[in-house]
Write a protein that holds these residues in place. Structure first.
Motif, PDB file in Angstrom:
ATOM      1  N   GLN A 251       0.852  -1.149  -0.037  1.00 28.39           N
ATOM      2  CA  GLN A 251       0.032  -0.131   0.106  1.00 28.39           C
ATOM      3  C   GLN A 251       0.844   1.311   0.084  1.00 28.39           C
ATOM      4  OE1 GLN A 251      -3.389   0.196   2.786  1.00 28.39           O
ATOM      5  NE2 GLN A 251      -2.880   2.120   3.411  1.00 28.39           N
ATOM      6  N   VAL A 252       0.549   2.115  -0.734  1.00 24.36           N
ATOM      7  CA  VAL A 252       1.170   3.639  -0.859  1.00 24.36           C
ATOM      8  C   VAL A 252       0.811   4.401   0.326  1.00 24.36           C
ATOM      9  CG1 VAL A 252       1.326   5.746  -2.102  1.00 24.36           C
ATOM     10  CG2 VAL A 252       1.367   3.478  -3.331  1.00 24.36           C
ATOM     11  N   VAL A 253       1.822   5.000   1.138  1.00 19.43           N
ATOM     12  CA  VAL A 253       1.622   5.804   2.126  1.00 19.43           C
ATOM     13  C   VAL A 253       1.291   7.327   1.539  1.00 19.43           C
ATOM     14  CG1 VAL A 253       2.447   6.815   4.166  1.00 19.43           C
ATOM     15  CG2 VAL A 253       2.895   4.436   3.507  1.00 19.43           C
ATOM     16  N   ALA A 254       0.170   7.522   1.769  1.00 23.69           N
ATOM     17  CA  ALA A 254      -0.574   8.730   1.081  1.00 23.69           C
ATOM     18  C   ALA A 254       0.461  10.083   1.304  1.00 23.69           C
ATOM     19  CB  ALA A 254      -1.995   8.950   1.238  1.00 23.69           C
ATOM     20  N   GLY A 255       0.901  10.696   0.360  1.00 19.80           N
ATOM     21  CA  GLY A 255       1.716  12.056   0.688  1.00 19.80           C
ATOM     22  C   GLY A 255       3.211  11.697   1.283  1.00 19.80           C
TER      23      GLY A 255
END
Length: 587
Positions: A377-381
C-alpha cells in the motif's frame, strides 16, 4: 506552548542531489515548495561524490543501457528489483543530458563530448570487456552537480530553510503525514511546517560506524523518522564498505583512481587483485575488492608498521594525468595521508560508505508498506528518494557511479509525482495536536538533566560496537554478541544526559537528537544482518559462505517495534526486456 507554523504545497527534508532535483521539478511547475536542510545546501554530502555518474552514452567505448542494466543486476547479486533497475538505466542517458544543459561542467573529450571513465563492475556485451560508462567532472562530480542544482533552484525561487534540523514527521487525526516539526539550529526554536506532500531525502547513515567516508551530518535522520512512523526499513543488512578509504581516517579515495589506471598492491608489491578477480582485477565490484583487502591484511600481507593497510599506486600515471583527472585526490592524500601520489602510494583500507537499504519505495518515490497477502500500500503523501530510500536498484551491492544516478533519477521522478499528488489533493490536512506533542517530546526530553551516560560517550560506544560487530565479515557469534551490546546501549540512552547543562550549545542538543536516530538505524542494520543466513553482495558471512537463492532471494523488512523482521519477494520481471536469471557472480 504555541509553535509557529508555515504552510507549503510540498516539503522536502534534505538538500542533497535527490532533494534539490525534486525541488527543481516542483518549483519549475509553480508548486510552493520548502526545502529543509541541517547544513547550507551546497554542504550536503552529495558534494563529496568524486568519481562520476553512470550513463551508457558510448562516448569512449561501445555501450548501451541494456548492458548497464545487466551490470547493475549482477552487481546487486540478483537482489535488485529488475523493473526499477531497467527504468534507472534507461533514464540515465536523458538525465545526464539534462544536467549538461543545466550547466554541470563535465570534463570533455577532444571531440567535445562528455568524458567517461572506467569504473568497477562495468562491462560491454553482458559481461565482456571493460566498459567506460562513468561521466565525470574531474574527481569532483558531486560538487559540480550539487552546485548546479542549487543555482537552478535559486533561479526557480525554491524556499530554503537552511540550518534547520527535522525533529519528526507529524500526522493528522487519520494518521496521514501532514508535514514535519523542525528546529532552527541557531536559535533552538521549533517550527511546524505543514505540507500536502513530504519527501524524505536525508541521505545516508554512515555515522553509525566509527570509521566512515560519510560526513558528520549523515546520521540516518530520514530513516529513523520513518521507523518512528511505523514504516519498516528494507535490506538494511547490505551496507557497503568502500575498498579505498584513507587508512585510519576513512576519507574516500575514488574508484576513479583505479578507473584511470591505478592499482592495489600488498606489502610485497604484488597486484593481489589478480588472484581474487582474474578478469576485472582492481575494477571488480566493491564488495569483492573490500573483502580481498581485508583478507590480505588478515593473512599478514598488509603494509605499514602494523601491517594494517594496503597500498594504492598511481605514480605511474604521471603528474599531468593526476593533476588533470584526479586533482582532489592528490590534495586529500597529501593532507590526510601525508603521501603525494605523484611520488608514493596511498595507504588505504575499507571504510563504511553506503547503505543499499532504506525506506521502501516504488520507482516514483512513493513510500510503500506491506499490508498482508503479498500486497503493498502506498503511504499517501509520503515520498523518499536518494540514499535514505530503497527503490532496490542496488540490491545487495551498489556499483560505483550508480549512486549519483539513483538520486538524480528518482529525485526527479518523485518531484514530478508530487506535482500530480498536490493537484489531486489541494487541501491541507490539519495536524493532530497529539502527533505534534509527540514530536516535540523528542526535543523537551533534553531539557531534563538526567543521570546517565553523557550522550557524546554513548555515541562513541555505539559506533565502535557497530564497527566491531557489523563490519566487512560477520558471523553468528560476533553479531549476536554485538546485538546484545547494542540493546544495552539503547537502554542506556533512556537516561543519557548532555555533558554540561549550564553551557550547552544547540549543537549539543542536535548531536543528542542524532544519537537516537543512529541507534534506531544501527539496530536495523545489526538485526537484519543477524537474521540473513547467507553471503550475498556486501553481506559476507564466513559461517554461511554461499549465496542461497532458495531461501534468501527476498527483501528484508525491519520494524522498530520489538526489532521485528518480515520479508517480501524480489521483483525479477523487468518492464520491457527479458529477466536476468541469477547465476554465479564472478569478475
Amino acid at each position: 506552548m504555541s509553535i509557529p507554523s508555515r504552510h507549503f504545497d510540498a516539503l522536502i527534508i534534505g538538500a542533497g542531489g535527490a532533494g534539490l532535483n525534486a525541488a527543481l521539478q516542483l518549483a519549475s511547475a509553480d508548486v510552493r515548495v520548502a526545502v529543509v536542510s541541517k547544513v547550507f545546501p551546497t554542504r550536503s554530502h552529495t558534494v563529496a561524490a568524486q568519481g562520476g555518474v553512470n550513463a551508457a552514452l558510448a562516448n569512449v567505448l561501445p555501450d548501451n543501457w541494456h548492458w548497464h542494466m545487466f551490470d547493475t543486476v549482477k552487481g546487486s547479486d540478483y537482489l535488485g528489483d529488475q523493473d526499477a533497475i531497467e527504468f534507472m538505466c534507461r533514464e540515465a542517458i536523458p538525465t545526464v543530458y539534462e544536467l549538461e544543459h543545466a550547466g554541470v561542467p563535465f570534463s570533455r573529450l577532444d571531440n567535445g563530448k562528455i568524458y567517461q571513465r572506467a569504473f568497477g563492475g562495468q562491462s560491454q556485451d553482458f559481461g565482456g570487456d571493460q566498459a567506460a560508462r562513468t561521466c565525470a567532472a574531474a574527481d569532483r562530480t558531486g560538487h559540480a552537480i550539487l552546485h548546479t542544482l542549487y543555482q537552478q533552484n535559486i533561479r526557480a525561487r525554491t524556499h530554503f530553510f537552511d540550518e534547520f534540523f527535522a525533529l519528526d514527521l507529524v500526522r493528522d487525526k487519520d494518521g496521514v503525514i501532514s508535514g514535519a516539526l523542525v528546529l532552527e539550529i541557531e536559535t533552538g526554536e521549533p517550527l511546524l511546517i505543514e505540507a500536502k506532500a513530504t519527501l524524505l531525502a536525508t541521505g545516508g547513515c554512515g555515522q553509525v560506524f566509527r570509521t566512515t567516508s560519510n560526513a558528520h551530518i549523515n546520521t540516518g535522520d530520514g530513516c529513523a523518522m520513518a521507523l518512528r512512523a511505523g514504516i519498516p526499513l528494507m535490506d538494511m543488512e547490505f551496507y557497503q564498505f568502500h575498498p579505498t578509504g584513507i587508512a585510519g581516517k576513512g576519507m574516500l579515495i575514488t574508484e576513479g583512481v583505479r578507473g584511470e589506471g591505478g592499482f592495489l598492491v600488498n606489502k610485497d608489491g604484488e597486484r593481489f587483485m589478480e588472484r581474487y578477480a582474474p578478469r576485472a582485477k582492481d575494477l571488480a565490484s566493491r564488495d569483492v575488492v573490500s573483502r580481498s583487502i581485508v583478507t590480505e591484511v588478515k593473512e599478514g600481507r598488509g603494509a605499514g608498521e602494523n601491517g594494517d593497510y594496503i597500498l594504492l599506486k598511481l605514480d605511474h600515471l604521471g603528474a599531468e594525468v593526476i593533476d588533470k583527472r584526479l586533482p582532489g585526490i592528490r590534495e586529500s592524500s597529501r593532507i590526510f595521508a601525508g603521501a603525494d601520489p605523484i611520488r608514493e602510494p596511498i595507504p588505504v583500507f575499507p571504510t563504511a560508505h553506503y547503505a543499499m537499504g532504506g525506506i521502501p519505495t516504488d520507482r516514483f518515490g512513493r513510500v510503500v508498506v506491506p499490508v498482508g497477502s503479498g500486497s503493498e500500500q502506498v503511504v499517501a503523501g509520503l515520498y523518499a528518494a536518494g540514499e535514505c530510500a530503497c527503490a532496490s536498484v542496488h540490491g545487495a551491492n551498489r556499483l560505483g557511479g550508480n549512486s549519483l544516478l539513483d538520486i538524480l533519477v528518482f529525485g526527479r521522478l518523485a518531484g514530478k509525482d508530487i506535482i500530480d499528488f498536490v493537484r489531486e489533493n489541494p487541501y491541507q490536512r490539519s495536524v493532530d495536536p497529539a502527533s505534534l506533542d509527540e514530536a516535540m517530546s523528542r526535543l523537551t526530553r533534553w531539557d531534563q538533566k538526567g543521570g546517565g551516560v553523557p550522550a557524546h560517550q554513548l555515541r562513541a560506544d555505539f559506533r565502535k560496537c557497530m564497527e566491531d560487530h557489523a563490519g566487512v565479515f560477520r558471523t553468528e557469534e560476533v553479531m549476536a554478541e554485538g546485538y546484545q551490546r547494542l540493546c544495552e546501549l539503547r537502554d542506556q540512552f533512556k537516561d543519557a544526559r548532555l555533558t554540561d547543562h549550564s553551557k550547552v550549545f544547540n549543537t549539543a542538543r542536535i548531536e543528542a537528537l542524532e544519537l537516537q536516530n543512529l541507534i534506531d538505524v544501527g539496530l536495523s542494520i545489526a538485526v537484519s544482518a543477524l537474521h540473513r543466513k547467507e553471503s550475498r553482495g556486501a553481506h559476507s558471512r564466513p559461517d554461511y559462505p554461499n549465496r542461497d537463492d532458495v531461501h534468501w532471494m527476498k527483501h528484508s523488512l525491519y520494524y522498530r517495534e520489538a526489532d521485528r523482521m518480515d520479508y517480501k519477494p524480489v521483483r525479477t520481471k523487468p518492464l520491457t526486456v527479458e529477466s536476468f536469471p541469477p547465476k554465479e557472480r564472478v569478475y
